[in-house]
Design an enzyme around this catalytic site. Structure first.
Site, short mmCIF file in Angstrom:
data_model
loop_
_atom_site.label_atom_id
_atom_site.label_comp_id
_atom_site.label_asym_id
_atom_site.label_seq_id
_atom_site.Cartn_x
_atom_site.Cartn_y
_atom_site.Cartn_z
N LYS A 54 -10.57 -5.32 14.62
CA LYS A 54 -9.87 -4.91 15.84
C LYS A 54 -9.18 -3.57 15.61
O LYS A 54 -9.25 -2.67 16.46
CB LYS A 54 -8.87 -5.99 16.28
CG LYS A 54 -9.58 -7.17 16.91
CD LYS A 54 -8.75 -8.44 16.99
CE LYS A 54 -9.66 -9.59 17.42
NZ LYS A 54 -9.04 -10.91 17.34
N GLN A 98 -3.46 -13.68 16.92
CA GLN A 98 -4.72 -14.13 16.30
C GLN A 98 -4.71 -15.65 16.14
O GLN A 98 -3.80 -16.21 15.52
CB GLN A 98 -4.91 -13.43 14.94
CG GLN A 98 -6.21 -13.75 14.25
CD GLN A 98 -7.44 -13.24 15.03
OE1 GLN A 98 -7.45 -12.13 15.55
NE2 GLN A 98 -8.46 -14.06 15.12
N ASP A 121 -6.04 -10.79 25.77
CA ASP A 121 -7.00 -11.86 25.49
C ASP A 121 -7.31 -12.65 26.76
O ASP A 121 -8.29 -13.39 26.82
CB ASP A 121 -6.40 -12.83 24.44
CG ASP A 121 -7.12 -12.75 23.11
OD1 ASP A 121 -8.23 -12.18 23.07
OD2 ASP A 121 -6.57 -13.24 22.11
#
Ligand code: NAP
Length: 284
Positions: A54, A98, A121
């Protein structure tokens, strides 16, 4: 017949060039540089690789990125205090926690703490609700990437039979909602579905998000179908998808490989969501 390959690597490269151009133009016009913060709790090796990728994606597209590393025994309060700090940081337009978090932490509570406009997300309840009701929310990265790949086939999606195997909140359900938005007739299958092959054989578009290597076999696929393999499993150190690629490619019209398919698109869509969040922030 051998299916055409939907190449996630090539699609990602071309999308990342567009994203980099978008980042540059936003910087020139407004002075805003899109910023992504990733919170990593503990030291799960797979998560560390994802987080590194990322960061690399951000650098490649000219974005600002920070990784907040927290110890595996971090408390819920400290985790939420970090999220609050990033919510208030003007350089940060996207916050990603995460997953999976260490077991003692409350994932739902942590995700709910992220400001919906920084939830790149797309897991916040408000964004999930917007996807459900047709509002302008953040779309989860993996289904968004999968839909991009389906569109690359050039197929008219109106009225097509779409079958999604898997009903998780992060892949299966949002994927089904996106296909419904595209006017597909959508069936969602799961572990209790009876006679799965008879359902999947109806699919013009078949998306598998199960996590069992080689689960989708050629006899489950309609000739000419678009087959999107979201699954990622590790077998003898190698990454494998849900789809028996060698068998299914002889029946399908289009197919995504693993690796080099949907997985490549997920981080690219995270970058896209971050750019869009930064553009919205700049307009305010
Ligand atoms: P998950 O939460 O474990 O969901 C798996 C789904 O598969 C569940 O809905 C389950 O049904 C269903 N299932 C299990 N066995 C089945 C069977 N025999 N027949 C039909 N359905 C069955 O997993 P997830 O988070 O959605 O992830 C799915 C896969 O995608 C995993 O391999 C994951 O690593 C991968 N993934 C990839 C990306 C990417 O970037 N490519 C991103 C996210 C996830 P029930 O609900 O009935 O249990």
């Amino acid at each position: 017949m051998s299916a055409q390959i939907l190449d996630g690597k090539a699609m990602s490269e071309s999308l990342r060039k567009e994203i980099a151009a978008g980042v540059e133009s936003l910087r020139e016009c407004t002075g805003v540089v899109p910023g992504l913060a990733v919170i990593l709790a503990g030291n799960d090796p797979a998560s560390e690789i994802y987080v590194r990728n990322k960061g690399n994606g951000c650098r490649e597209t000219g974005m600002y990125s920070v990784t907040v590393k927290l110890p595996g025994d971090v408390t819920q309060e400290t985790l939420e205090a970090e999220i609050d700090r990033l919510n208030g940081d003007e350089r940060i337009h996207g916050i990603l926690v995460q997953l999976p978090l260490p077991e003692h932490l409350d994932e739902a509570r942590a995700l709910a703490r992220i400001l919906p406009e920084k939830d790149v997300d797309g897991f916040h309840l408000l964004n999930a609700g917007r996807l459900m009701t047709g509002g302008d929310g953040v779309i989860p990265c993996t289904p968004r990437g999968a839909l991009h790949m389906i569109r690359q086939t050039g197929m008219d999606l109106n009225g097509k039979e779409a079958v999604v195997i898997g009903r998780s909140n992060i892949v299966g359900k949002p994927m089904a909602m996106l296909l419904l938005r595209e006017n597909c007739t959508v069936t969602v299958c799961h572990s209790r579905t009876k006679d799965l092959p008879s359902v999947t054989r109806r699919a013009d578009i078949l998306v598998s998000a199960v996590g069992k290597p080689g689960f989708v076999t050629a006899d489950m696929v309609k000739p000419g179908a678009v087959v999107i393999d979201v699954g990622i499993s590790r077998v003898d150190g190698k990454v494998r998808g849900d789809v028996d690629f060698d068998g299914v490619k002889e029946v399908a019209g289009w197919i995504t490989p693993v690796p080099g398919g949907v997985g490549r698109m997920t981080i690219t869509m995270l970058l896209q969501n971050t750019l869009e969040a930064a553009k919205k922030a700049a307009r305010k």
